[in-house]
Design a protein around this motif. Structure first.
Motif, PDB file in Angstrom:
ATOM      1  N   ARG A  31       0.851  -1.185   0.000  1.00  0.00           N
ATOM      2  CA  ARG A  31       0.000   0.000   0.000  1.00  0.00           C
ATOM      3  C   ARG A  31       0.883   1.229   0.000  1.00  0.00           C
ATOM      4  NH1 ARG A  31      -4.705  -1.286   4.318  1.00  0.00           N
ATOM      5  NH2 ARG A  31      -5.853  -2.730   3.008  1.00  0.00           N
ATOM      6  N   ALA A  32       0.426   2.228  -0.717  1.00  0.00           N
ATOM      7  CA  ALA A  32       1.156   3.495  -0.698  1.00  0.00           C
ATOM      8  C   ALA A  32       0.997   4.097   0.691  1.00  0.00           C
ATOM      9  CB  ALA A  32       0.593   4.440  -1.749  1.00  0.00           C
ATOM     10  N   PRO A  33       2.085   4.669   1.219  1.00  0.00           N
ATOM     11  CA  PRO A  33       1.946   5.280   2.544  1.00  0.00           C
ATOM     12  C   PRO A  33       0.953   6.433   2.492  1.00  0.00           C
ATOM     13  CG  PRO A  33       4.070   5.843   1.539  1.00  0.00           C
ATOM     14  CD  PRO A  33       3.398   4.844   0.644  1.00  0.00           C
ATOM     15  N   SER A  34       0.170   6.584   3.569  1.00  0.00           N
ATOM     16  CA  SER A  34      -0.798   7.671   3.566  1.00  0.00           C
ATOM     17  C   SER A  34      -0.045   9.000   3.668  1.00  0.00           C
ATOM     18  CB  SER A  34      -1.811   7.509   4.696  1.00  0.00           C
ATOM     19  OG  SER A  34      -1.125   7.424   5.921  1.00  0.00           O
ATOM     20  N   PRO A  35      -0.591  10.029   3.026  1.00  0.00           N
ATOM     21  CA  PRO A  35       0.123  11.306   3.000  1.00  0.00           C
ATOM     22  C   PRO A  35       0.208  11.938   4.392  1.00  0.00           C
ATOM     23  CG  PRO A  35      -2.058  11.527   2.010  1.00  0.00           C
ATOM     24  CD  PRO A  35      -1.847  10.081   2.315  1.00  0.00           C
ATOM     25  N   THR A  36       1.309  12.632   4.625  1.00  0.00           N
ATOM     26  CA  THR A  36       1.466  13.337   5.897  1.00  0.00           C
ATOM     27  C   THR A  36       0.560  14.564   5.867  1.00  0.00           C
ATOM     28  OG1 THR A  36       3.224  14.761   5.081  1.00  0.00           O
ATOM     29  CG2 THR A  36       3.899  12.636   6.015  1.00  0.00           C
ATOM     30  N   PRO A  37       0.275  15.157   7.038  1.00  0.00           N
ATOM     31  CA  PRO A  37      -0.581  16.356   7.050  1.00  0.00           C
ATOM     32  C   PRO A  37      -0.061  17.478   6.144  1.00  0.00           C
ATOM     33  CG  PRO A  37      -0.342  15.484   9.261  1.00  0.00           C
ATOM     34  CD  PRO A  37       0.566  14.684   8.380  1.00  0.00           C
ATOM     35  N   SER A  38       1.282  17.652   6.093  1.00  0.00           N
ATOM     36  CA  SER A  38       1.821  18.729   5.237  1.00  0.00           C
ATOM     37  C   SER A  38       1.658  18.378   3.756  1.00  0.00           C
ATOM     38  CB  SER A  38       3.284  19.024   5.572  1.00  0.00           C
ATOM     39  OG  SER A  38       4.083  17.890   5.311  1.00  0.00           O
ATOM     40  N   GLU A  39       1.826  17.090   3.400  1.00  0.00           N
ATOM     41  CA  GLU A  39       1.607  16.679   2.002  1.00  0.00           C
ATOM     42  C   GLU A  39       0.138  16.854   1.621  1.00  0.00           C
ATOM     43  OE1 GLU A  39       4.963  13.137   1.504  1.00  0.00           O
ATOM     44  OE2 GLU A  39       3.000  12.653   2.322  1.00  0.00           O
ATOM     45  N   ARG A  40      -0.762  16.500   2.559  1.00  0.00           N
ATOM     46  CA  ARG A  40      -2.193  16.646   2.307  1.00  0.00           C
ATOM     47  C   ARG A  40      -2.553  18.124   2.136  1.00  0.00           C
ATOM     48  NH1 ARG A  40      -4.197  14.509   6.743  1.00  0.00           N
ATOM     49  NH2 ARG A  40      -3.539  12.439   6.187  1.00  0.00           N
ATOM     50  N   ALA A  41      -2.002  18.979   2.981  1.00  0.00           N
ATOM     51  CA  ALA A  41      -2.269  20.421   2.892  1.00  0.00           C
ATOM     52  C   ALA A  41      -1.762  20.978   1.561  1.00  0.00           C
ATOM     53  CB  ALA A  41      -1.617  21.150   4.066  1.00  0.00           C
ATOM     54  N   ARG A  42      -0.573  20.513   1.133  1.00  0.00           N
ATOM     55  CA  ARG A  42      -0.020  20.984  -0.140  1.00  0.00           C
ATOM     56  C   ARG A  42      -0.908  20.529  -1.295  1.00  0.00           C
ATOM     57  NH1 ARG A  42       2.873  18.557  -3.606  1.00  0.00           N
ATOM     58  NH2 ARG A  42       3.556  16.874  -2.259  1.00  0.00           N
ATOM     59  N   LYS A  43      -1.352  19.262  -1.253  1.00  0.00           N
ATOM     60  CA  LYS A  43      -2.228  18.755  -2.314  1.00  0.00           C
ATOM     61  C   LYS A  43      -3.556  19.508  -2.321  1.00  0.00           C
ATOM     62  CE  LYS A  43      -4.298  14.593  -4.281  1.00  0.00           C
ATOM     63  NZ  LYS A  43      -5.240  15.416  -4.978  1.00  0.00           N
ATOM     64  N   ASP A  44      -4.125  19.762  -1.123  1.00  0.00           N
ATOM     65  CA  ASP A  44      -5.377  20.522  -1.038  1.00  0.00           C
ATOM     66  C   ASP A  44      -5.206  21.909  -1.639  1.00  0.00           C
ATOM     67  OD1 ASP A  44      -6.653  18.403   0.144  1.00  0.00           O
ATOM     68  OD2 ASP A  44      -6.693  19.271   2.168  1.00  0.00           O
ATOM     69  N   ALA A  45      -4.075  22.553  -1.345  1.00  0.00           N
ATOM     70  CA  ALA A  45      -3.813  23.897  -1.880  1.00  0.00           C
ATOM     71  C   ALA A  45      -3.688  23.846  -3.402  1.00  0.00           C
ATOM     72  CB  ALA A  45      -2.549  24.479  -1.255  1.00  0.00           C
ATOM     73  N   GLU A  46      -3.006  22.813  -3.922  1.00  0.00           N
ATOM     74  CA  GLU A  46      -2.871  22.652  -5.387  1.00  0.00           C
ATOM     75  C   GLU A  46      -4.239  22.417  -6.027  1.00  0.00           C
ATOM     76  OE1 GLU A  46      -0.128  19.425  -5.955  1.00  0.00           O
ATOM     77  OE2 GLU A  46       1.606  20.620  -5.329  1.00  0.00           O
ATOM     78  N   ASP A  47      -5.031  21.550  -5.400  1.00  0.00           N
ATOM     79  CA  ASP A  47      -6.370  21.260  -5.923  1.00  0.00           C
ATOM     80  C   ASP A  47      -7.236  22.512  -5.927  1.00  0.00           C
ATOM     81  OD1 ASP A  47      -5.630  18.639  -6.224  1.00  0.00           O
ATOM     82  OD2 ASP A  47      -6.745  17.891  -4.490  1.00  0.00           O
TER      83      ASP A  47
END
Length: 195
Positions: free
Chosen positions: A5-21
Motif C-alpha cells: 500500500r502506498a503510505p498515507s500522506p502526511t498532514p503537510s503533504e495533504r495540505a499541499r495537495k489541497d492547496a494545489e487542488d
C-alpha cells in the motif's frame, strides 16, 4: 502475496495537495463564462454580457434539469444539464446594470427539496470538490421548529457529555427508573445493574 500500500500522506503533504487542488479549481472556475455561488437551497449564477444589450436580446431558459443562456443569434454562453433538478417556478433571472455600466444576467436557481451541494452548474463544466465546502453558519432562529428542536437537543447533549453529565436521553431513562422505583418500594433494586 501481500499487497503493498502506498503510505498515507502526511498532514503537510495533504495540505499541499489541497492547496494545489484549490488553485486548479479556482483557475478552472475563472475560465468559465460566468461566476456562481451556492447555498444548500439555491445557486446564483452571474453571466456578464455587453452593456448595450437589453433583456429582449437574450434567451434565458430555465427548465427542471437544463439551463440555456444566450445572446440571440450567437452560440449559447451556457447550455447544459444541471447536476440536480431545480424548482422552476421559484427560480428567477434579471438583467442588471453594474456601477461600471456593464451588464450581467443574474440567475437565482431554487434547488429541488432535499438537494445537495452542487459540484458544478452544468454537468459539462469542471467540478469543484464539494467535500471542501464550509457552509455559512445559520442562525437557530432561521431553522424550522422540528430541525431547531433537534439541533438544540444535540447541542445540549454535546455540552452535557463535555461536562461528564448525562445526556437528555440518559437523564430521561434515569427519571423513568427513579419513578418506577418510587412506585414499587416493595421491590429490591439493590442488586440491579444500571447503565
Amino acid at each position: 502475496m501481500s499487497e503493498e500500500r502506498a503510505p498515507s500522506p502526511t498532514p503537510s503533504e495533504r495540505a499541499r495537495k489541497d492547496a494545489e487542488d484549490r488553485k486548479r479549481e479556482e483557475e478552472e472556475q475563472a475560465k468559465l463564462p460566468y461566476r456562481w455561488t451556492q447555498t444548500l437551497e439555491e445557486a446564483d449564477v452571474n453571466v456578464p454580457i455587453p452593456g448595450n444589450l437589453k433583456a429582449r436580446d437574450l434567451i434565458v431558459e430555465l427548465k427542471k434539469t437544463h439551463i440555456k443562456v444566450a445572446i440571440k443569434g450567437q452560440e449559447p454562453i451556457i447550455d447544459g444539464d444541471f447536476p440536480h433538478p431545480i424548482q422552476v417556478d421559484d427560480s428567477t433571472w434579471v438583467l442588471s446594470t453594474k456601477p461600471d455600466n456593464t451588464k450581467e444576467v443574474a440567475i437565482n436557481l431554487a434547488k429541488a427539496r432535499g438537494s445537495h451541494w452542487w459540484a458544478h452548474i452544468v454537468t459539462s463544466a469542471p467540478k469543484i470538490d464539494t467535500t471542501k465546502i464550509v457552509p455559512e453558519n445559520s442562525k437557530l432562529s432561521e431553522l424550522d421548529g422540528e430541525t431547531r428542536g433537534m439541533v438544540e437537543k444535540m447541542m445540549y447533549d454535546q455540552e452535557m457529555k463535555r461536562q461528564g453529565k448525562p445526556t437528555s436521553d440518559e437523564q430521561n431513562k434515569q427519571d423513568i427508573l427513579k419513578k418506577f422505583m418510587a412506585e414499587h418500594p416493595e421491590m429490591d433494586f439493590s442488586q440491579a445493574k444500571m447503565g
